[in-house]
Design a protein around this motif. Structure first.
Motif, PDB file in Angstrom:
ATOM      1  N   ALA A 210     -15.157  -9.068  95.602  1.00  0.00           N
ATOM      2  CA  ALA A 210     -15.132  -9.379  97.129  1.00  0.00           C
ATOM      3  C   ALA A 210     -15.676 -10.728  97.358  1.00  0.00           C
ATOM      4  O   ALA A 210     -15.455 -11.028  98.599  1.00  0.00           O
ATOM      5  CB  ALA A 210     -16.260  -8.249  97.464  1.00  0.00           C
ATOM      6  N   ASP A 211     -16.242 -11.490  96.577  1.00  0.00           N
ATOM      7  CA  ASP A 211     -16.579 -12.849  97.064  1.00  0.00           C
ATOM      8  C   ASP A 211     -17.551 -12.874  98.126  1.00  0.00           C
ATOM      9  O   ASP A 211     -17.266 -13.938  99.161  1.00  0.00           O
ATOM     10  CB  ASP A 211     -15.527 -13.886  96.957  1.00  0.00           C
ATOM     11  CG  ASP A 211     -15.951 -15.189  97.047  1.00  0.00           C
ATOM     12  OD1 ASP A 211     -16.991 -15.633  96.729  1.00  0.00           O
ATOM     13  OD2 ASP A 211     -14.993 -15.962  97.746  1.00  0.00           O
ATOM     14  N   GLY A 212     -18.447 -12.065  98.388  1.00  0.00           N
ATOM     15  CA  GLY A 212     -19.590 -11.872  99.382  1.00  0.00           C
ATOM     16  C   GLY A 212     -19.040 -11.338 100.825  1.00  0.00           C
ATOM     17  O   GLY A 212     -19.710 -11.343 101.685  1.00  0.00           O
ATOM     18  N   GLY A 213     -17.899 -10.758 100.679  1.00  0.00           N
ATOM     19  CA  GLY A 213     -17.345  -9.915 101.828  1.00  0.00           C
ATOM     20  C   GLY A 213     -17.410  -8.288 101.470  1.00  0.00           C
ATOM     21  O   GLY A 213     -16.886  -7.994 100.791  1.00  0.00           O
ATOM     22  N   MET A 214     -18.070  -7.719 102.627  1.00  0.00           N
ATOM     23  CA  MET A 214     -18.179  -6.218 102.397  1.00  0.00           C
ATOM     24  C   MET A 214     -16.915  -5.478 102.796  1.00  0.00           C
ATOM     25  O   MET A 214     -16.546  -4.575 102.401  1.00  0.00           O
ATOM     26  CB  MET A 214     -19.413  -5.828 103.458  1.00  0.00           C
ATOM     27  CG  MET A 214     -19.403  -4.384 103.204  1.00  0.00           C
ATOM     28  SD  MET A 214     -19.976  -3.759 101.530  1.00  0.00           S
ATOM     29  CE  MET A 214     -21.689  -4.239 101.593  1.00  0.00           C
ATOM     30  N   ARG A 215     -16.166  -6.107 103.761  1.00  0.00           N
ATOM     31  CA  ARG A 215     -14.789  -5.388 104.049  1.00  0.00           C
ATOM     32  C   ARG A 215     -14.094  -5.437 102.805  1.00  0.00           C
ATOM     33  O   ARG A 215     -13.140  -4.581 102.573  1.00  0.00           O
ATOM     34  CB  ARG A 215     -14.226  -6.247 105.329  1.00  0.00           C
ATOM     35  CG  ARG A 215     -13.033  -5.653 105.741  1.00  0.00           C
ATOM     36  CD  ARG A 215     -12.358  -6.123 106.972  1.00  0.00           C
ATOM     37  NE  ARG A 215     -12.270  -7.695 107.143  1.00  0.00           N
ATOM     38  CZ  ARG A 215     -12.966  -8.345 107.654  1.00  0.00           C
ATOM     39  NH1 ARG A 215     -13.952  -8.163 108.582  1.00  0.00           N
ATOM     40  NH2 ARG A 215     -12.821  -9.830 107.467  1.00  0.00           N
ATOM     41  N   ASP A 216     -13.956  -6.671 102.089  1.00  0.00           N
ATOM     42  CA  ASP A 216     -12.984  -6.748 101.111  1.00  0.00           C
ATOM     43  C   ASP A 216     -13.384  -5.851  99.846  1.00  0.00           C
ATOM     44  O   ASP A 216     -12.521  -5.035  99.206  1.00  0.00           O
ATOM     45  CB  ASP A 216     -13.149  -8.141 100.318  1.00  0.00           C
ATOM     46  CG  ASP A 216     -12.363  -9.327 101.523  1.00  0.00           C
ATOM     47  OD1 ASP A 216     -11.852  -8.926 102.513  1.00  0.00           O
ATOM     48  OD2 ASP A 216     -12.525 -10.554 101.132  1.00  0.00           O
ATOM     49  N   ALA A 217     -14.815  -5.608  99.720  1.00  0.00           N
ATOM     50  CA  ALA A 217     -15.250  -4.598  98.673  1.00  0.00           C
ATOM     51  C   ALA A 217     -14.741  -3.296  99.165  1.00  0.00           C
ATOM     52  O   ALA A 217     -14.250  -2.399  98.206  1.00  0.00           O
ATOM     53  CB  ALA A 217     -16.647  -4.813  98.520  1.00  0.00           C
ATOM     54  N   LEU A 218     -15.018  -2.853 100.467  1.00  0.00           N
ATOM     55  CA  LEU A 218     -14.675  -1.403 100.639  1.00  0.00           C
ATOM     56  C   LEU A 218     -12.977  -1.356 100.592  1.00  0.00           C
ATOM     57  O   LEU A 218     -12.621  -0.044 100.573  1.00  0.00           O
ATOM     58  CB  LEU A 218     -14.961  -1.228 102.272  1.00  0.00           C
ATOM     59  CG  LEU A 218     -16.582  -0.961 102.270  1.00  0.00           C
ATOM     60  CD1 LEU A 218     -17.206  -1.154 103.636  1.00  0.00           C
ATOM     61  CD2 LEU A 218     -17.086   0.226 101.502  1.00  0.00           C
ATOM     62  N   SER A 219     -12.350  -2.416 101.025  1.00  0.00           N
ATOM     63  CA  SER A 219     -10.625  -2.358 101.033  1.00  0.00           C
ATOM     64  C   SER A 219     -10.433  -1.976  99.493  1.00  0.00           C
ATOM     65  O   SER A 219      -9.424  -1.250  99.138  1.00  0.00           O
ATOM     66  CB  SER A 219     -10.164  -3.494 101.395  1.00  0.00           C
ATOM     67  OG  SER A 219     -10.354  -3.570 102.975  1.00  0.00           O
ATOM     68  N   MET A 220     -10.949  -2.672  98.435  1.00  0.00           N
ATOM     69  CA  MET A 220     -10.651  -2.665  97.023  1.00  0.00           C
ATOM     70  C   MET A 220     -10.977  -1.455  96.661  1.00  0.00           C
ATOM     71  O   MET A 220     -10.367  -0.543  95.683  1.00  0.00           O
ATOM     72  CB  MET A 220     -11.303  -3.742  96.404  1.00  0.00           C
ATOM     73  CG  MET A 220     -10.465  -4.917  96.553  1.00  0.00           C
ATOM     74  SD  MET A 220     -11.276  -6.433  95.367  1.00  0.00           S
ATOM     75  CE  MET A 220     -12.826  -6.533  96.156  1.00  0.00           C
ATOM     76  N   LEU A 221     -12.196  -0.802  97.066  1.00  0.00           N
ATOM     77  CA  LEU A 221     -12.454   0.663  96.824  1.00  0.00           C
ATOM     78  C   LEU A 221     -11.649   1.558  97.201  1.00  0.00           C
ATOM     79  O   LEU A 221     -11.430   2.709  96.492  1.00  0.00           O
ATOM     80  CB  LEU A 221     -13.826   0.945  97.322  1.00  0.00           C
ATOM     81  CG  LEU A 221     -14.526   2.480  97.191  1.00  0.00           C
ATOM     82  CD1 LEU A 221     -14.692   2.638  95.559  1.00  0.00           C
ATOM     83  CD2 LEU A 221     -15.958   2.499  97.557  1.00  0.00           C
ATOM     84  N   ASP A 222     -11.205   1.423  98.482  1.00  0.00           N
ATOM     85  CA  ASP A 222     -10.348   2.205  99.140  1.00  0.00           C
ATOM     86  C   ASP A 222      -8.889   2.248  97.943  1.00  0.00           C
ATOM     87  O   ASP A 222      -8.175   3.440  97.990  1.00  0.00           O
ATOM     88  CB  ASP A 222      -9.985   1.877 100.326  1.00  0.00           C
ATOM     89  CG  ASP A 222      -9.349   3.213 101.302  1.00  0.00           C
ATOM     90  OD1 ASP A 222      -9.351   4.159 100.725  1.00  0.00           O
ATOM     91  OD2 ASP A 222      -9.295   2.968 102.537  1.00  0.00           O
ATOM     92  N   GLN A 223      -8.338   1.031  97.723  1.00  0.00           N
ATOM     93  CA  GLN A 223      -7.201   1.217  96.859  1.00  0.00           C
ATOM     94  C   GLN A 223      -7.665   1.827  95.470  1.00  0.00           C
ATOM     95  O   GLN A 223      -6.585   2.375  95.135  1.00  0.00           O
ATOM     96  CB  GLN A 223      -7.139  -0.482  96.486  1.00  0.00           C
ATOM     97  CG  GLN A 223      -5.972  -0.636  95.408  1.00  0.00           C
ATOM     98  CD  GLN A 223      -5.703  -2.161  95.586  1.00  0.00           C
ATOM     99  OE1 GLN A 223      -6.359  -2.839  96.138  1.00  0.00           O
ATOM    100  NE2 GLN A 223      -4.769  -2.364  94.531  1.00  0.00           N
ATOM    101  N   CYS A 224      -8.782   1.582  94.853  1.00  0.00           N
ATOM    102  CA  CYS A 224      -8.950   2.443  93.541  1.00  0.00           C
ATOM    103  C   CYS A 224      -9.145   4.024  93.850  1.00  0.00           C
ATOM    104  O   CYS A 224      -8.501   4.967  92.970  1.00  0.00           O
ATOM    105  CB  CYS A 224     -10.341   2.045  93.193  1.00  0.00           C
ATOM    106  SG  CYS A 224     -10.295   0.205  92.603  1.00  0.00           S
ATOM    107  N   VAL A 225      -9.501   4.655  94.897  1.00  0.00           N
ATOM    108  CA  VAL A 225      -9.635   5.785  95.339  1.00  0.00           C
ATOM    109  C   VAL A 225      -8.115   6.493  95.525  1.00  0.00           C
ATOM    110  O   VAL A 225      -8.012   7.561  95.042  1.00  0.00           O
ATOM    111  CB  VAL A 225     -10.364   6.111  96.595  1.00  0.00           C
ATOM    112  CG1 VAL A 225     -10.284   7.361  97.236  1.00  0.00           C
ATOM    113  CG2 VAL A 225     -11.980   5.781  96.571  1.00  0.00           C
ATOM    114  N   GLY A 226      -7.199   5.598  96.024  1.00  0.00           N
ATOM    115  CA  GLY A 226      -5.949   6.088  96.367  1.00  0.00           C
ATOM    116  C   GLY A 226      -5.188   6.384  94.743  1.00  0.00           C
ATOM    117  O   GLY A 226      -4.163   6.968  94.726  1.00  0.00           O
TER     118      GLY A 226
END
Length: 667
Positions: A210-226
């Motif tokens: 995520a390189d310091g961005g919380m929005r990027d981390a949550l978006s990648m987690l959302d991708q993994c959940v799907g």
């Protein structure tokens, strides 16, 4: 109900929910509690760090029915309208699409209206750096003195593009990059609330990417959940994000450390065949080497949480390689990453960097400052230390029983005006026994001057720099005899002072090539020569100070030795001082009176044969007295200077001080 993305669903709703920005949230809360809210704020920082979320929380805090309060309830009608984006009192403007001067004029017309339901009207201008220069100028006056019911909040990722006139009108808050540990902890909390199976290693990988961005981390987690059927682990995260497996990193790093180039090339082929970018190889390998470096420094650091399931394997690899080798490989790979980023063939740059890093490197060596891949062989630093002690200090060489003989330069005859240089081998091998050849009447040849092991090598020798000093010229028949070389302590007759001083000045200008020293000392009047000293009187303190400087008198002493054959030291004194009277008294006691140079009798010149044959009338006429100054220079008297000359020279004289001025008469 439509699915809501995790980064929207878990957007912070209170100041306490904002991760990693406590230095900002606490300041804003204190300003609200003490009723010291500014009229304009600027939130700047990287993407996904909470700028817009904090602005909306601030808007609810100012308009909540229980406030203004630092803890908005998020339940009242006003808070719910702001949360849903339906409030007329909170206006969000995207400056990327509303960047013209007309949009700012429209904003200026609307701010005069009072809030519809809250206490304040909040204008949130996102990506404000996209406004045009004209739009910024139109916003200046409104931003500086808005109505009392208006608050501006500007958000940007590029604050350097905002004019200083705008920055000076806002309170500025810098949002920092969120640390990997804070992001991983927040991801674990969200996964727990959403009933998502997420391992700590997978959360750490997402946080790093995520390189310091919380929005990027949550978006990648959302991708993994799907894409996950059950628990989200490291392998799933690496596959979805296109990263390389942990086992592959251990095997590739082992191949690099052991210098197995064939294994390195095969590993690169396997990764590219999997459809991954070549740069990913270097990025992942550098992160793995960083983990090895950190484990060698502190095995218990929290940064190694991602290696929790493979910590024994990491410990084994960190213990099998020296820290110096890890540093050297990291330097090479970082340079290769920069090259691959801008290279038209990134795969070639990646392979070249890996093969350079896998070259054999002695563990005891030291990394050279000339390049990341250059290594100083073991023992060279000790040899350099021995060289310094033996050649320059003459001390004992470590490991030897006897003190080393100090190296000397070998004087050799010069050929065709080409000087020689010092023997190269004697510097590179200070332990070899070496003695300078004895001084013989006949100069030894180059081969005879060197040890046998260097006889067949190219030799560069530096000659001994010694000034050949000419013998004092024999006095003319009509002149009095000059003092003998051994008579340095005898008193020279004052009648010889002018001739001696003229010869000293000629030597300074022609042989020693010191025109500056010559122009200074030629103005002096010789008071006394004898007893190893030469006293000279000067008219100004400036000339006395110059003549007594070491870089002046040592050349004069050398010239005196050439003329008189003995060792004499020149001393300068000011005319009229007691020292001048003391030296004149010495001449008076010896029966010889010293006179100024211009009053000294001229020595007779030898008659030329042509002049003896026929003497013309012009030759019989009396000749003008010879000046002590050279024919091309004459001193300038004060009465000769015009007012224009004085005005021209006045700035120079203020800088230089007391000095003599001469005019050069060119033919």
């Amino acid at each position: 109900m439509a699915y809501i993305a995790l980064y929207r669903k878990w957007r912070p709703k209170s100041f306490e929910d904002v991760v990693g920005q406590s230095h900002i949230t606490e300041t804003l809360q204190k300003a609200i509690d003490t009723d010291k809210v500014a009229h304009a704020y600027l939130f700047s920082g990287p993407r996904g760090t909470g700028k817009t979320s904090t602005a909306k929380i601030f808007a609810r805090a100012m308009n909540c029915v229980h406030g203004p309060t630092s803890h908005p309830c998020n339940e009242c009608e006003i808070c719910r309208h702001i949360l849903s984006g339906e409030s007329m009192d909170v206006v969000e403007i995207d400056a990327a699409s509303n960047r013209s001067i007309e949009d700012i004029r429209t904003l200026r017309e609307t701010i005069k209206f009072m809030p519809a339901e809250g206490h304040k009207k909040i204008y949130i201008i996102d990506e404000v750096h996209m406004l045009t220069t004209e739009a910024f100028n139109a916003l200046l006056k409104t931003l500086e003195e808005p109505p009392s019911h208006v608050i501006f909040i500007l958000a940007t990722t590029e604050p350097e593009r905002i004019p200083m006139t705008i920055l000076s009108r806002c309170q500025r808050y810098e949002f920092r990059r969120i640390t990997s540990a804070d992001i991983a902890a927040r991801l674990m909390y969200v996964a727990e609330q959403e009933h998502i199976g997420l391992t700590k290693g997978a959360a750490h990988i997402l946080a790093v990417q995520a390189d310091g961005g919380m929005r990027d981390a949550l978006s990648m987690l959302d991708q993994c959940v799907g894409n996950a059927d059950g628990q989200i682990d490291e392998s799933l995260v690496r596959d979805l994000l296109g990263l390389i497996g942990r086992d592959w990193l251990f095997s590739l790093s082992d191949a690099v450390f052991q210098g197995r180039g064939s294994v390195v090339i095969k590993a690169v082929d396997d990764v590219i065949r999997m459809g991954k970018e070549p740069q990913i190889i270097l990025t992942e390998l550098v992160e793995h080497l960083r983990a090895i470096m950190l484990y060698q420094a502190d095995p218990h650091t929290d940064t190694l949480a991602a290696y929790a399931d493979s910590l024994p394997q990491l410990a084994k690899q960190a213990g099998s390689v020296a820290a110096e080798q890890v540093f050297a490989v990291l330097n090479v790979l970082q340079q290769a990453m920069l090259t691959a980023k801008n290279s038209p063939a990134p795969r070639v740059a990646v392979e070249m960097g890996l093969l350079m890093a896998s070259r054999p490197m002695p563990a005891a060596g030291a990394v050279s400052p000339v390049g990341p891949s250059a290594v100083i062989p073991d023992g060279i630093l000790d040899r350099l230390l021995k060289l310094e002690q033996a050649v320059f200090h003459g001390g004992a060489i470590p490991g030897k029983g006897e003190p080393a003989k100090k190296k000397e330069y070998i004087p050799l005859p010069e050929e065709d005006g080409m000087p020689g240089v010092m023997d190269e081998e004697s510097v590179l091998f200070p332990d070899d026994e070496y003695t300078a050849p004895p001084q013989e009447p006949a100069a030894p040849s180059i081969q005879e001057s060197l040890p046998p092991k260097l006889a067949d090598r190219d030799v560069v020798i530096e000659p001994e720099r010694r000034q050949e000093r000419p013998q004092p010229p024999a006095p003319a028949a009509a002149q009095p005899a000059a003092p003998s070389p051994s008579g340095a302590s005898s008193v020279v007759p004052s009648a010889e002072y002018q001739r001696i001083w003229q010869q000293v000045c000629d030597i300074l200008g022609k042989k020693l090539k010191k025109p500056g020293v010559q122009s200074c000392v030629r103005t002096g009047r010789v008071l006394y020569i004898g007893g190893g000293e030469a006293a000279v009187a000067y008219k100004t303190p400036f000339l006395v100070k110059r003549a007594n400087r070491e870089d002046y008198f040592r050349f004069v002493d050398e010239a005196l030795e050439m003329v008189l054959g003995g060792s004499y030291h020149m001393k300068g004194f000011l005319e009229g001082s007691p020292d001048v009277a003391e030296y004149e008294k010495k001449n008076a006691e010896s029966g010889i009176t010293s006179r100024p140079a211009e009053e000294q009798p001229r020595p007779k010149e030898e008659a030329q044969p042509e002049a003896a044959a026929s003497v013309s009338d012009e030759a019989s006429r009396p000749q003008p007295p010879v000046s002590a100054e050279p024919p091309s220079l004459r001193p300038v008297l004060p009465e000769e200077m015009t007012a224009a000359d004085r005005a021209l020279l006045e700035p120079l004289l203020k800088t230089v001080g007391d000095c003599n001025i001469y005019i050069e008469d060119k033919p």
